[in-house]
Structure formats: structure tokens, C-alpha cells
Design a protein around this motif. Structure first.
Motif, mmCIF file in Angstrom:
data_model
loop_
_atom_site.group_PDB
_atom_site.id
_atom_site.type_symbol
_atom_site.label_atom_id
_atom_site.label_comp_id
_atom_site.label_asym_id
_atom_site.label_seq_id
_atom_site.Cartn_x
_atom_site.Cartn_y
_atom_site.Cartn_z
ATOM 1 N N ALA A 1 45.283 -49.235 -60.644
ATOM 2 C CA ALA A 1 46.263 -50.255 -60.286
ATOM 3 C C ALA A 1 45.782 -51.093 -59.114
ATOM 4 O O ALA A 1 46.022 -52.304 -59.062
ATOM 5 C CB ALA A 1 47.597 -49.585 -59.949
ATOM 6 N N ILE A 2 45.064 -50.450 -58.190
ATOM 7 C CA ILE A 2 44.627 -51.131 -56.972
ATOM 8 C C ILE A 2 43.306 -51.871 -57.170
ATOM 9 O O ILE A 2 43.115 -52.973 -56.640
ATOM 10 C CB ILE A 2 44.497 -50.103 -55.829
ATOM 11 N N ASN A 3 42.389 -51.303 -57.964
ATOM 12 C CA ASN A 3 41.025 -51.838 -58.048
ATOM 13 C C ASN A 3 40.629 -52.388 -59.415
ATOM 14 O O ASN A 3 39.522 -52.890 -59.570
ATOM 15 C CB ASN A 3 40.019 -50.750 -57.647
ATOM 16 N N GLY A 4 41.495 -52.262 -60.409
ATOM 17 C CA GLY A 4 41.199 -52.905 -61.687
ATOM 18 C C GLY A 4 40.256 -52.153 -62.599
ATOM 19 O O GLY A 4 39.465 -52.771 -63.328
ATOM 20 N N TYR A 5 40.321 -50.816 -62.606
ATOM 21 C CA TYR A 5 39.504 -50.041 -63.545
ATOM 22 C C TYR A 5 39.940 -50.307 -64.991
ATOM 23 O O TYR A 5 41.078 -50.716 -65.262
ATOM 24 C CB TYR A 5 39.673 -48.535 -63.307
ATOM 25 N N GLU A 6 39.063 -49.991 -65.917
ATOM 26 C CA GLU A 6 39.400 -49.927 -67.338
ATOM 27 C C GLU A 6 39.557 -48.447 -67.690
ATOM 28 O O GLU A 6 38.586 -47.692 -67.659
ATOM 29 C CB GLU A 6 38.302 -50.555 -68.200
ATOM 30 N N ILE A 7 40.771 -48.036 -68.023
ATOM 31 C CA ILE A 7 41.069 -46.627 -68.255
ATOM 32 C C ILE A 7 41.168 -46.339 -69.743
ATOM 33 O O ILE A 7 41.923 -46.994 -70.472
ATOM 34 C CB ILE A 7 42.400 -46.232 -67.574
ATOM 35 N N THR A 8 40.407 -45.354 -70.195
ATOM 36 C CA THR A 8 40.546 -44.838 -71.552
ATOM 37 C C THR A 8 41.242 -43.480 -71.471
ATOM 38 O O THR A 8 40.759 -42.580 -70.788
ATOM 39 C CB THR A 8 39.183 -44.672 -72.234
ATOM 40 N N SER A 9 42.375 -43.361 -72.135
ATOM 41 C CA SER A 9 43.144 -42.122 -72.084
ATOM 42 C C SER A 9 42.650 -41.134 -73.134
ATOM 43 O O SER A 9 42.502 -41.480 -74.306
ATOM 44 C CB SER A 9 44.632 -42.410 -72.320
ATOM 45 N N CYS A 10 42.403 -39.910 -72.688
ATOM 46 C CA CYS A 10 41.995 -38.807 -73.570
ATOM 47 C C CYS A 10 43.106 -37.755 -73.488
ATOM 48 O O CYS A 10 43.236 -37.070 -72.477
ATOM 49 C CB CYS A 10 40.661 -38.231 -73.106
ATOM 50 N N PRO A 11 43.936 -37.617 -74.522
ATOM 51 C CA PRO A 11 45.112 -36.746 -74.429
ATOM 52 C C PRO A 11 44.808 -35.260 -74.439
ATOM 53 O O PRO A 11 45.676 -34.454 -74.113
ATOM 54 C CB PRO A 11 45.935 -37.140 -75.658
ATOM 55 N N ASP A 12 43.596 -34.891 -74.807
ATOM 56 C CA ASP A 12 43.217 -33.475 -74.884
ATOM 57 C C ASP A 12 41.893 -33.293 -74.156
ATOM 58 O O ASP A 12 40.857 -33.787 -74.591
ATOM 59 C CB ASP A 12 43.092 -33.047 -76.350
ATOM 60 N N ALA A 13 41.926 -32.555 -73.034
ATOM 61 C CA ALA A 13 40.710 -32.375 -72.235
ATOM 62 C C ALA A 13 39.586 -31.723 -73.019
ATOM 63 O O ALA A 13 38.411 -31.909 -72.690
ATOM 64 C CB ALA A 13 41.028 -31.546 -70.989
ATOM 65 N N ALA A 14 39.919 -30.969 -74.064
ATOM 66 C CA ALA A 14 38.882 -30.326 -74.878
ATOM 67 C C ALA A 14 38.028 -31.350 -75.618
ATOM 68 O O ALA A 14 36.933 -31.031 -76.091
ATOM 69 C CB ALA A 14 39.523 -29.362 -75.877
ATOM 70 N N GLN A 15 38.514 -32.591 -75.725
ATOM 71 C CA GLN A 15 37.780 -33.635 -76.431
ATOM 72 C C GLN A 15 36.934 -34.505 -75.500
ATOM 73 O O GLN A 15 36.358 -35.503 -75.932
ATOM 74 C CB GLN A 15 38.759 -34.539 -77.185
ATOM 75 N N ILE A 16 36.836 -34.130 -74.237
ATOM 76 C CA ILE A 16 36.183 -35.001 -73.265
ATOM 77 C C ILE A 16 34.744 -35.322 -73.648
ATOM 78 O O ILE A 16 34.266 -36.451 -73.442
ATOM 79 C CB ILE A 16 36.243 -34.403 -71.840
#
Length: 605
Positions: free
Chosen positions: A252-267
Motif C-alpha cells: 500500500a505504501i510502496n506500490g508492490y505487485e502482490i500475487t496471492s498464494c492461498p496455500d503455502a504448500a504451493q509456494i
């Protein structure tokens, strides 16, 4: 360059909030991609910052329609999704406080956390999470409304609004007006501790705490670094300060591009697709990625040997380069090794475009950090706690493996008379929600936060954590021993994934060691051992002997009183938020000692 002080950061963030910073980011980078997540057809949904802001504005209007007012609290029980980011900020733009709780929380835990926080509204992701709230709804008189993000089968009923209804059915809030409801003194969130030593405590963090900490991190990255557009995979629990600060607030502060991964096992698969520029991971994540490389190379002994020799050659060069002391010959060797030996590995892992790699939340083995630095992954260890808004010490570039770095910019970090790490700065929390007694234990009259960790510091101001004050093993002979240091060494044994050292009030130190599933299966294949489960492998005499040889080698760095004398090999992997581990993968020592009491007693028989 002069060292930045707390007052310098105060001046920089004066009057700012996450809400005002988000509006600035939207104005500056509105057409850039802000949020990404997979769609059901294995493609990607993407939202620009303009679209993100529109959802926040609609969500804030929907929440106001539910009765959310300034000063209220809203509980979120959601996985890592774009909807989380949108709704968290939507709550903020109502002048209210969003509070995330762990998705693994039982109905009883949900009741405690929701009741303790005084939440007026709860928003859950799906029917499974909703069921946990419905089981204890009668125990929560202050909870007026529940919403749900995804309810395709309409299980929730008409009285439970969906994400689509919240965001699209009530118009939009003027975000500038919404931001005016948020002041630096407003609560940004309440982070609940893991509760290993009693009921979870609610860590109160203000907008000022978050903004101050974010600016300190920006200073630590270096003023020449432009963080805008940095690709980050968000996959750890949002109830954990590390993930919330790394991906949510910093975006929110620095403008990253965030990709959400709903399951940490899939990282692992997400890393290969996203190729992040910045990544935070608890040590177990880095351990598993390395174990995968080791397992993949095990089939070709000669290739594995050459790779290992390359690692050893690169380690001292990585250290020299970090401190600006490398020679032209070393640089030439480094460039050759990176291109010929290590680049294919980093590409295969999806780590080839990392500019910053960070580990924290639990101790990491020095050897593992050195391994990543050697292959050109700039892994550094950060230290802190929820009560310090996340970071307390960190050096992202001038890394000293085995330390957690110096104080972050603007933060004072010292050692108390008994060796306990204490810190003071704008990152220090406001106290525990509804618990003045615990607050007084953590914060002294001079504003110092007492970490509960014992440390040492070197001439460069780099701190090393010895152990938790309350977790030091004191043997029957009176020897004080750090279990964390032993466990970090044990986890460097190729077959070992997790470990818990035992020895308090005992004549000598032993340990429970858990097989790494991937490494164990590779070992079985190479030794032509058939097995039905990893638990069965843990009973294989040849494998146990291999583990014991590795343990003996790992213990050579410790003195006789400290070294682990015997181990019990276990086959069932310890998972986050289980009997053995907290949601952030810290050991639940009391629970482990109770669950494996018979195995522990056998070690001393």
C-alpha cells in the motif's frame, strides 16, 4: 551518510497513515498491476491500483451499511487472496480496525479472539470458516454481523452478505473522506500472539507504528532502491506480522505487485511462475527449497559433488563481496560459478530475479544462509516480534551469517544487564489490548520493549540471538545450553527436516528429529529400500544409522556438555499450527514434551 535517527523518521512520516499513503500510491501508479491471483482456469485475475481502490471504496460503503463506524473492529478470517487486501483497507477507510485471525483457529479460538477484540463484524472467506463462527455465535453478543467472500452454493443465507454484495450494492465511499477518519494514533491492527505461554495477547499497532516501520525498512533497503512494482508472493498467514508488513502494508505504501498464494504448500510452483523480486520466508521454507535441490542432484553423484565444491568455493567470495572486499580474481571466479553452476538452479527454483531474500520468525542455520548467499540468492536474517511491528534488527546487504544484523534505521537496540535484547523506537507497540499487566512486563517506564531473548553483540553492532530466556536448557550439571543453536545444526543433517532438543534438568542432551519427507524418499530409492510410509522409514535401522552419523558430524562444533548424545527419529512431519508448531512454525516445546513423553524417556533409559 549520517545514520538516520528515530526523530528523522518521525519527521518523514509525520501526519501520514497507511490510508493516505495508499491514496498517494494509487495517484502515482494507478495503471500498474497491484494484485494478482489464479482464476479457476489456471490463468490469472489482475487488478490495477485504480481497480484495487475502486473495490476498497465499494467495500467501505458496504461495511458502513453493515453498521461499521470509526473505532469499531472487524475480524477477517481469510486465506491469502486479493479480497483480503481489499477488505482490510476497506475497514480502514471506515475509520475502523481490521484484525486478521489464523485460518486454522478452532471454534473455541475464534470465540476467544473475536470476543477479546470486541469485533462488531466478522468477514470469512467461505462456508467452512463460517461454520466455525456459527458454532459459537451465541457466545459473542457484540458481534452484530457476519459477511462471507465466496458462497457459490448460497449456504450462508440471505442475512450473510457476500463480497460482491458488499463491494457493489452500496455505492462507493469517497476515499479522501475515508482517509480523513484515520489518524496516526488510530489502531492499524491488532496482532494476536501464538499463545504458547497462555492465552493469546493482542498486540496493538497504530498507523504511526506501521508507517514508521515501513520507512525504516525503506531506509534499510537503501535510498538507491526503487521498490515500485516489486513482485512479491503473499503466502504466509495475514495474522502474522511478517506477512502483513512484508506484503500488505509495504505494498500500500510502496506500490508492490502482490500475487496471492492461498496455500503455502504451493509456494514452490508460484515462485517459478512469478519470479519475485522480494521474498520473505520462515526458515522451513528455505530449508525445503534447498532440500529439493539436494534431492534432485542425489541421482548424479559426480554432478552433486561438483556443485558442492562450487558452493564451498563461493562462500568466502560471497562474504567478501557483501563487505566490498573481494579481489578481481574472486570476482572472476564468482561470475563463472554463478553463470555456469548456480544460475540454472535459481531459474529452476524461481529465485533468479530476487533482489532481496529474507528469513525470520525462527532461527535459521548459519550453513543454510551461507548456502543461499553462495548461489547468489541474497538471503539475510531479520529479527523482531509482533510487538516491534515486525523488524528490530536487519542488514539486507552486508550480511554476517550467524547474526541477525544491526538495529534497523532509527531503532535503538541494546542488551540489558542480563543480556536480554531491548529496543526503543517508533516501531514499538502501544501495549496489549485489555491487558495492562502484561503490557507493563513488556514495556518499561523508559519506553524500552523487552524481547525475552538473550543475545550478544559484536564490534560492528551486529546482534546474535542466543535463545529465549525461558527456553534455555539447564542441565542437571548446571550447564546453560541454547536449544535453538542445537536445533539449527541438527536441521543441516540432510535427512532431518525438524528437530527439538531435550535436556532440561537431565544429565545430557538428546533430541527428537523428524525426517524430511523428500530427502527420506530419495535416500530410500538410492538404497533400494521399499517402504509404505515415511513413518516406516523412520524405523529402518540403516536410515537411523545414517541420521546418527550426520548428527555426530553436526555436533562437532559444540563442546561435550552441549552436544546431542542421542536422537529419536520420527517419521511424521511437524506442520504449522499443529501439536508441535505454532502457525508461524515456532516449536511448541511443552506440547512436544507431553506428546512424545514416552519417546523422550526411552532416550534416557
Amino acid at each position: 551518510m549520517a545514520k538516520m535517527t528515530s526523530a528523522d523518521i518521525d519527521r518523514f512520516v509525520e501526519g501520514q497513515t497507511v490510508a493516505s499513503a495508499f491514496l498517494h500510491t494509487v495517484a502515482a501508479h494507478g495503471d500498474s498491476v497491484a494484485l494478482r491471483e489464479r482464476n479457476p482456469h489456471d490463468g490469472w485475475f489482475e487488478w490495477t491500483f485504480h481497480e484495487y481502490a475502486a473495490h476498497v471504496a465499494g467495500g467501505a460503503a458496504g461495511l458502513r451499511a453493515l453498521g461499521v463506524e470509526p473505532g469499531d473492529r472487524v475480524v477477517l478470517m481469510m486465506r491469502n487472496t486479493a479480497a483480503f487486501h481489499m477488505l482490510d483497507l476497506a475497514v480502514m477507510f471506515c475509520g475502523a480496525t481490521p484484525i486478521s485471525i489464523y485460518n486454522s483457529s478452532s471454534p473455541e479460538q475464534v470465540a476467544y479472539l473475536t470476543g477479546h477484540s470486541g469485533a462488531k463484524v466478522a468477514i470469512v472467506e467461505d462456508a467452512g470458516f463460517l461454520e466455525r463462527f456459527l458454532k459459537i455465535r451465541d457466545e459473542l453478543p457484540a458481534l452484530e454481523q457476519i459477511g462471507i467472500v465466496d458462497d457459490p452454493d448460497e449456504i450462508a443465507g440471505p442475512d450473510v452478505p457476500t463480497f460482491q454484495q458488499l463491494v457493489h450494492d452500496h455505492g462507493v465511499v469517497d476515499l479522501a473522506d475515508g482517509a480523513s477518519l484515520v489518524t496516526p494514533d488510530s489502531l492499524a491492527t491488532v496482532i494476536y500472539t501464538s499463545g504458547t505461554t497462555g492465552p493469546p495477547k493482542g498486540v496493538m499497532l497504530t498507523q504511526y507504528n506501521v508507517m514508521w516501520t515501513a520507512q525504516s525498512l525503506v531506509e534499510a533497503f537503501g535510498e538507491s532502491i526503487d521498490l515500485t512494482g516489486f513482485r512479491v508472493v503473499s503466502y504466509l498467514p495475514m495474522a502474522h506480522i511478517a506477512e502483513r508488513m512484508t506484503s500488505h502494508y509495504m505494498q500500500a505504501i510502496n506500490g508492490y505487485e502482490i500475487t496471492s498464494c492461498p496455500d503455502a504448500a504451493q509456494i514452490a510452483s508460484y515462485l517459478r511462475e512469478v519470479r519475485p523480486n522480494l521474498m520473505f520466508g520462515v526458515p522451513r521454507v528455505w530449508e525445503k527449497l534447498q532440500a529439493g535441490v539436494t534431492a534432485a542432484m542425489a541421482a548424479e553423484a559426480e554432478k552433486a559433488q561438483r556443485f558442492a565444491e562450487g558452493i564451498e568455493a563461493a562462500k568466502p567470495i560471497a562474504n567478501a563481496r557483501a563487505w566490498g572486499r573481494s579481489t578481481p580474481d574472486q570476482d572472476k571466479t564468482w561470475n563463472f560459478l554463478q553463470e555456469a553452476a548456480f544460475k540454472p538452479v535459481k531459474v529452476a527454483l524461481g529465485l533468479d530475479q530476487l533482489e532481496f531474500a529474507i528469513t525470520g520468525a525462527a532461527p535459521i542455520a548459519r550453513e543454510l544462509l551461507e548456502w543461499y548467499n553462495a548461489i547468489g540468492v541474497p538471503l539475510s536474517e531479520i529479527y523482531g516480534m509482533s510487538e516491534s511491528s515486525g523488524p528490530m534488527t536487519w542488514a539486507p546487504t552486508r550480511v554476517k551469517p550467524g547474526t541477525v544484523g544491526p538495529a534497523i534505521p532509527g531503532c535503538e537496540v541494546e542488551l540489558a544487564e542480563d543480556g536480554e535484547l531491548i529496543c526503543r523506537g517508533g516501531n514499538v507497540f502501544q501495549g496489549y489490548l485489555n491487558d495492562s499487566e502484561k503490557t507493563a512486563e513488556a514495556l518499561d517506564d523508559d519506553g524500552w520493549l523487552h524481547s525475552g531473548d538473550i543475545g550478544v553483540v559484536d564490534g560492528d553492532g551486529y546482534f546474535k540471538i542466543v535463545d529465549r530466556k525461558k527456553e534455555l536448557i539447564i542441565t542437571a550439571g548446571g550447564k546453560n545450553i541454547s536449544p535453538a543453536n542445537l536445533e539449527a545444526a541438527l536441521k543441516m543433517v540432510p535427512l532431518v527436516g525438524q528437530a527439538c532438543a531435550i535436556g532440561d534438568q537431565r544429565k545430557f542432551v538428546t533430541a527428537l528429529v523428524v525426517l524430511d519427507p523428500e530427502a527420506a524418499q530419495v535416500w530410500a530409492a538410492s538404497h533400494h529400500v521399499e517402504f509404505a510410509s515415511v513413518a516406516e522409514l523412520a524405523e529402518n535401522d540403516e536410515l537411523v544409522a545414517e541420521v546418527e552419523r550426520g548428527v555426530a558430524e553436526a555436533m562437532k562444533q559444540f563442546n561435550h556438555a552441549e552436544e546431542v548424545k542421542k536422537v529419536k527419529v520420527l517419521g511424521e512431519e511437524w506442520l504449522p499450527d499443529s501439536d508441535e508448531l505454532t502457525p508461524t512454525s515456532k516449536l511448541k516445546r511443552r506440547s512436544i514434551h507431553a506428546k512424545y513423553a514416552a519417546e523422550i524417556e526411552e532416550l534416557y533409559r
